[in-house]
Design a protein around this motif. Structure first.
Motif, PDB file in Angstrom:
ATOM      1  N   ALA A 161       0.812  -1.225   0.000  1.00 39.41           N
ATOM      2  CA  ALA A 161       0.000   0.000   0.000  1.00 39.41           C
ATOM      3  C   ALA A 161       0.841   1.270   0.000  1.00 39.41           C
ATOM      4  O   ALA A 161       0.388   2.319  -0.469  1.00 39.41           O
ATOM      5  CB  ALA A 161      -0.926   0.003   1.216  1.00 39.41           C
ATOM      6  N   ALA A 162       2.070   1.206   0.511  1.00 37.59           N
ATOM      7  CA  ALA A 162       2.842   2.423   0.778  1.00 37.59           C
ATOM      8  C   ALA A 162       3.048   3.280  -0.464  1.00 37.59           C
ATOM      9  O   ALA A 162       2.923   4.512  -0.418  1.00 37.59           O
ATOM     10  CB  ALA A 162       4.188   2.049   1.400  1.00 37.59           C
ATOM     11  N   TYR A 163       3.375   2.659  -1.590  1.00 38.50           N
ATOM     12  CA  TYR A 163       3.660   3.417  -2.817  1.00 38.50           C
ATOM     13  C   TYR A 163       2.414   4.151  -3.331  1.00 38.50           C
ATOM     14  O   TYR A 163       2.435   5.366  -3.550  1.00 38.50           O
ATOM     15  CB  TYR A 163       4.224   2.454  -3.854  1.00 38.50           C
ATOM     16  CG  TYR A 163       4.956   3.076  -5.016  1.00 38.50           C
ATOM     17  CD1 TYR A 163       5.200   4.442  -5.102  1.00 38.50           C
ATOM     18  CD2 TYR A 163       5.416   2.268  -6.058  1.00 38.50           C
ATOM     19  CE1 TYR A 163       5.875   4.984  -6.184  1.00 38.50           C
ATOM     20  CE2 TYR A 163       6.090   2.792  -7.135  1.00 38.50           C
ATOM     21  CZ  TYR A 163       6.316   4.165  -7.201  1.00 38.50           C
ATOM     22  OH  TYR A 163       6.982   4.684  -8.275  1.00 38.50           O
ATOM     23  N   PRO A 164       1.275   3.464  -3.540  1.00 42.42           N
ATOM     24  CA  PRO A 164       0.070   4.184  -3.962  1.00 42.42           C
ATOM     25  C   PRO A 164      -0.377   5.252  -2.954  1.00 42.42           C
ATOM     26  O   PRO A 164      -0.835   6.327  -3.357  1.00 42.42           O
ATOM     27  CB  PRO A 164      -0.983   3.075  -4.090  1.00 42.42           C
ATOM     28  CG  PRO A 164      -0.201   1.834  -4.331  1.00 42.42           C
ATOM     29  CD  PRO A 164       1.061   1.999  -3.533  1.00 42.42           C
ATOM     30  N   VAL A 165      -0.242   4.960  -1.668  1.00 40.46           N
ATOM     31  CA  VAL A 165      -0.626   5.941  -0.649  1.00 40.46           C
ATOM     32  C   VAL A 165       0.240   7.196  -0.762  1.00 40.46           C
ATOM     33  O   VAL A 165      -0.257   8.322  -0.678  1.00 40.46           O
ATOM     34  CB  VAL A 165      -0.528   5.313   0.757  1.00 40.46           C
ATOM     35  CG1 VAL A 165      -0.569   6.388   1.845  1.00 40.46           C
ATOM     36  CG2 VAL A 165      -1.662   4.316   0.963  1.00 40.46           C
ATOM     37  N   TYR A 166       1.531   6.990  -0.964  1.00 44.77           N
ATOM     38  CA  TYR A 166       2.434   8.133  -1.156  1.00 44.77           C
ATOM     39  C   TYR A 166       2.014   8.964  -2.368  1.00 44.77           C
ATOM     40  O   TYR A 166       1.971  10.199  -2.322  1.00 44.77           O
ATOM     41  CB  TYR A 166       3.863   7.626  -1.326  1.00 44.77           C
ATOM     42  CG  TYR A 166       4.809   8.603  -1.986  1.00 44.77           C
ATOM     43  CD1 TYR A 166       5.252   9.739  -1.314  1.00 44.77           C
ATOM     44  CD2 TYR A 166       5.244   8.390  -3.293  1.00 44.77           C
ATOM     45  CE1 TYR A 166       6.119  10.635  -1.929  1.00 44.77           C
ATOM     46  CE2 TYR A 166       6.116   9.274  -3.906  1.00 44.77           C
ATOM     47  CZ  TYR A 166       6.543  10.399  -3.225  1.00 44.77           C
ATOM     48  OH  TYR A 166       7.387  11.283  -3.840  1.00 44.77           O
ATOM     49  N   ILE A 167       1.688   8.308  -3.466  1.00 49.34           N
ATOM     50  CA  ILE A 167       1.308   9.022  -4.689  1.00 49.34           C
ATOM     51  C   ILE A 167       0.023   9.818  -4.486  1.00 49.34           C
ATOM     52  O   ILE A 167      -0.102  10.964  -4.939  1.00 49.34           O
ATOM     53  CB  ILE A 167       1.163   8.025  -5.851  1.00 49.34           C
ATOM     54  CG1 ILE A 167       2.534   7.434  -6.212  1.00 49.34           C
ATOM     55  CG2 ILE A 167       0.533   8.686  -7.078  1.00 49.34           C
ATOM     56  CD1 ILE A 167       2.466   6.273  -7.206  1.00 49.34           C
ATOM     57  N   LEU A 168      -0.946   9.250  -3.773  1.00 48.65           N
ATOM     58  CA  LEU A 168      -2.280   9.829  -3.668  1.00 48.65           C
ATOM     59  C   LEU A 168      -2.470  10.813  -2.517  1.00 48.65           C
ATOM     60  O   LEU A 168      -3.433  11.585  -2.524  1.00 48.65           O
ATOM     61  CB  LEU A 168      -3.307   8.700  -3.498  1.00 48.65           C
ATOM     62  CG  LEU A 168      -3.598   7.831  -4.723  1.00 48.65           C
ATOM     63  CD1 LEU A 168      -4.342   6.576  -4.294  1.00 48.65           C
ATOM     64  CD2 LEU A 168      -4.408   8.618  -5.739  1.00 48.65           C
ATOM     65  N   HIS A 169      -1.590  10.819  -1.534  1.00 46.59           N
ATOM     66  CA  HIS A 169      -1.949  11.438  -0.258  1.00 46.59           C
ATOM     67  C   HIS A 169      -2.233  12.933  -0.338  1.00 46.59           C
ATOM     68  O   HIS A 169      -3.049  13.456   0.427  1.00 46.59           O
ATOM     69  CB  HIS A 169      -0.860  11.161   0.786  1.00 46.59           C
ATOM     70  CG  HIS A 169       0.347  12.021   0.670  1.00 46.59           C
ATOM     71  ND1 HIS A 169       1.396  11.738  -0.179  1.00 46.59           N
ATOM     72  CD2 HIS A 169       0.704  13.179   1.311  1.00 46.59           C
ATOM     73  CE1 HIS A 169       2.332  12.655  -0.063  1.00 46.59           C
ATOM     74  NE2 HIS A 169       1.944  13.540   0.820  1.00 46.59           N
ATOM     75  N   MET A 170      -1.604  13.664  -1.272  1.00 46.66           N
ATOM     76  CA  MET A 170      -1.841  15.106  -1.322  1.00 46.66           C
ATOM     77  C   MET A 170      -3.261  15.440  -1.756  1.00 46.66           C
ATOM     78  O   MET A 170      -3.830  16.453  -1.322  1.00 46.66           O
ATOM     79  CB  MET A 170      -0.827  15.769  -2.258  1.00 46.66           C
ATOM     80  CG  MET A 170       0.576  15.858  -1.681  1.00 46.66           C
ATOM     81  SD  MET A 170       0.686  16.871  -0.180  1.00 46.66           S
ATOM     82  CE  MET A 170       0.389  18.509  -0.857  1.00 46.66           C
ATOM     83  N   ILE A 171      -3.874  14.593  -2.581  1.00 46.35           N
ATOM     84  CA  ILE A 171      -5.275  14.817  -2.957  1.00 46.35           C
ATOM     85  C   ILE A 171      -6.178  14.686  -1.739  1.00 46.35           C
ATOM     86  O   ILE A 171      -7.029  15.559  -1.464  1.00 46.35           O
ATOM     87  CB  ILE A 171      -5.709  13.823  -4.054  1.00 46.35           C
ATOM     88  CG1 ILE A 171      -5.002  14.146  -5.364  1.00 46.35           C
ATOM     89  CG2 ILE A 171      -7.228  13.848  -4.243  1.00 46.35           C
ATOM     90  CD1 ILE A 171      -5.334  13.177  -6.487  1.00 46.35           C
ATOM     91  N   PHE A 172      -6.000  13.612  -0.985  1.00 50.31           N
ATOM     92  CA  PHE A 172      -6.891  13.376   0.153  1.00 50.31           C
ATOM     93  C   PHE A 172      -6.587  14.311   1.316  1.00 50.31           C
ATOM     94  O   PHE A 172      -7.499  14.663   2.079  1.00 50.31           O
ATOM     95  CB  PHE A 172      -6.813  11.910   0.571  1.00 50.31           C
ATOM     96  CG  PHE A 172      -7.433  10.996  -0.443  1.00 50.31           C
ATOM     97  CD1 PHE A 172      -8.812  10.922  -0.574  1.00 50.31           C
ATOM     98  CD2 PHE A 172      -6.654  10.237  -1.296  1.00 50.31           C
ATOM     99  CE1 PHE A 172      -9.399  10.094  -1.531  1.00 50.31           C
ATOM    100  CE2 PHE A 172      -7.214   9.415  -2.250  1.00 50.31           C
ATOM    101  CZ  PHE A 172      -8.602   9.344  -2.377  1.00 50.31           C
ATOM    102  N   LEU A 173      -5.348  14.764   1.439  1.00 46.68           N
ATOM    103  CA  LEU A 173      -5.031  15.783   2.435  1.00 46.68           C
ATOM    104  C   LEU A 173      -5.732  17.087   2.087  1.00 46.68           C
ATOM    105  O   LEU A 173      -6.303  17.754   2.963  1.00 46.68           O
ATOM    106  CB  LEU A 173      -3.520  15.987   2.515  1.00 46.68           C
ATOM    107  CG  LEU A 173      -3.021  17.177   3.354  1.00 46.68           C
ATOM    108  CD1 LEU A 173      -3.590  17.134   4.766  1.00 46.68           C
ATOM    109  CD2 LEU A 173      -1.503  17.208   3.374  1.00 46.68           C
TER     110      LEU A 173
END
Length: 365
Positions: free
Chosen positions: A286-298
């Motif tokens: 999960a870590a790689y996709p979470v890193y890529i996506l996190h700024m949108i959800f933040l």
């Protein structure tokens, strides 16, 4: 890679580092200067968060470069030079380009809408700058890495192993990073993204991380044996920076403190985290996709929570929960849809997919 050779501690440390990155970015949204670097910020800052942020910000990104260099060593065990470049191009370059064109613009759009700015976007890597650096390091250093790995009985590797079996052998390593800061003179030291300081520092950390794994058990035994010394040195230097020197802390002291924190984390991770678990299997993928996506959800969580009349600490917790929930919810969709997986650095789905280690962009093969 066989389970006998697998380093679960490095997998765990990568996952933890990504988690700290998310929490650090969320904390930026509670600092008054966050808006200047592209974050939606709460109208009432939480200034006391700056103390732990100050401790983290001089080593969290260099640490990820160290761990990424270690991951290349493991990937090389079952790939030749051409295979390594092909695999890294697919699993780093594809998410990098996809992120610049489809992920970063969304977070920028949310920021602009929140503050009612004019909508505009020039293609840039945003928070994914790290991936561009990693790909460059693989291209530049892989010939040297393969040479060192094939000549482990050569004078250089044998001498390096001997040197790094003693804590004094870390002095030349720290000296490399001191030389970088003395030559480049970064202001501030913590500005890594898309700077020469960040590129050269990352290059050195990537190379040294590879060498640490190449040195084998003698290095890791030394690191674990002296772990409390590294913790004491790092803590003492942080207190001096916090209570005495502040912004006047010279670059060479920041380097020493940063490296001591990194040596400490590697040592304690090796001692206590080198074991498999179902949680690690899931989080490592999960870590790689979470890193890529996190700024949108933040950005979405900030837009939703910040206008509310709530206590600042409660807002902080709520933004953390919503950001992580959004990222992992999206990951649950991504990992089930074959066409999406390569866009987020995951292997194409097969009948029997080995979950553990499916996160090459941030360290592992």
């Amino acid at each position: 890679m066989s389970t006998q050779n697998r380093r679960y501690d490095i997998d765990w440390l990568r996952v933890i580092a990504i988690g700290l990155l998310l929490i650090y970015h969320i904390a930026i949204a509670f600092q008054p200067w966050g808006i200047m670097i592209g974050f939606i910020t709460n109208s009432e800052p939480w200034l006391s968060l700056w103390t732990p942020m100050m401790m983290l910000n001089i080593w969290r990104i260099p640490f990820l470069f160290f761990v990424s260099g270690m991951g290349v060593h493991f990937s090389m065990q079952h790939r030749n030079w051409k295979g390594l470049l092909q695999e890294r191009s697919l699993r780093i370059l594809v998410p990098y380009v996809f992120g610049m064109t489809c992920i970063v613009p969304v977070s920028v759009f949310i920021l602009q809408r929140y503050y009612q700015w004019d909508l505009a976007y020039a293609v840039n890597p945003g928070h994914l700058w790290f991936l561009g650096n990693i790909l460059a390091y693989v291209v530049l250093l892989s010939p040297l890495f393969y040479y060192l790995k094939k000549n482990q009985n050569g004078k250089f590797v044998v001498g390096m192993k001997k040197m790094l079996s003693n804590p004094l052998g870390l002095i030349p390593v720290v000296g490399l990073f001191i030389a970088e800061v003395l030559v480049i003179k970064p202001i501030p030291y913590e500005l890594y993204a898309m700077t020469w300081h960040g590129f050269v520092l990352g290059f050195l950390a990537f190379f040294v991380g590879f060498c640490f794994v190449l040195c084998g058990d003698s290095f890791w035994s030394m690191l674990v044996k002296w772990r409390w010394l590294f913790v004491v040195l790092a803590s003492a230097l942080f207190l001096v920076r916090l209570l005495v020197l502040g912004l006047k802390t010279p670059g060479y002291l920041l380097v020493v403190e940063s490296d001591c924190w990194i040596f400490s984390v590697l040592a304690f991770g090796n001692k206590y985290l080198n074991h498999p678990s179902k949680a690690l299997s899931y989080l490592s993928q999960a870590a790689y996709p979470v890193y890529i996506l996190h700024m949108i959800f933040l950005a979405l969580a900030s837009w939703l929570i910040f206008p509310m009349a709530l206590a600042v600490p409660l807002k902080f917790v709520m933004v953390i929960v919503l950001t992580f929930a959004g990222c992992f919810g999206a990951f649950e969709i991504i990992r089930r849809v074959s066409i999406l997986r390569p866009l987020f650095g995951l292997k194409m789905k097969k009948r029997s997919l080995a979950v553990n280690g499916d996160n090459p962009g941030l360290a592992r093969a």
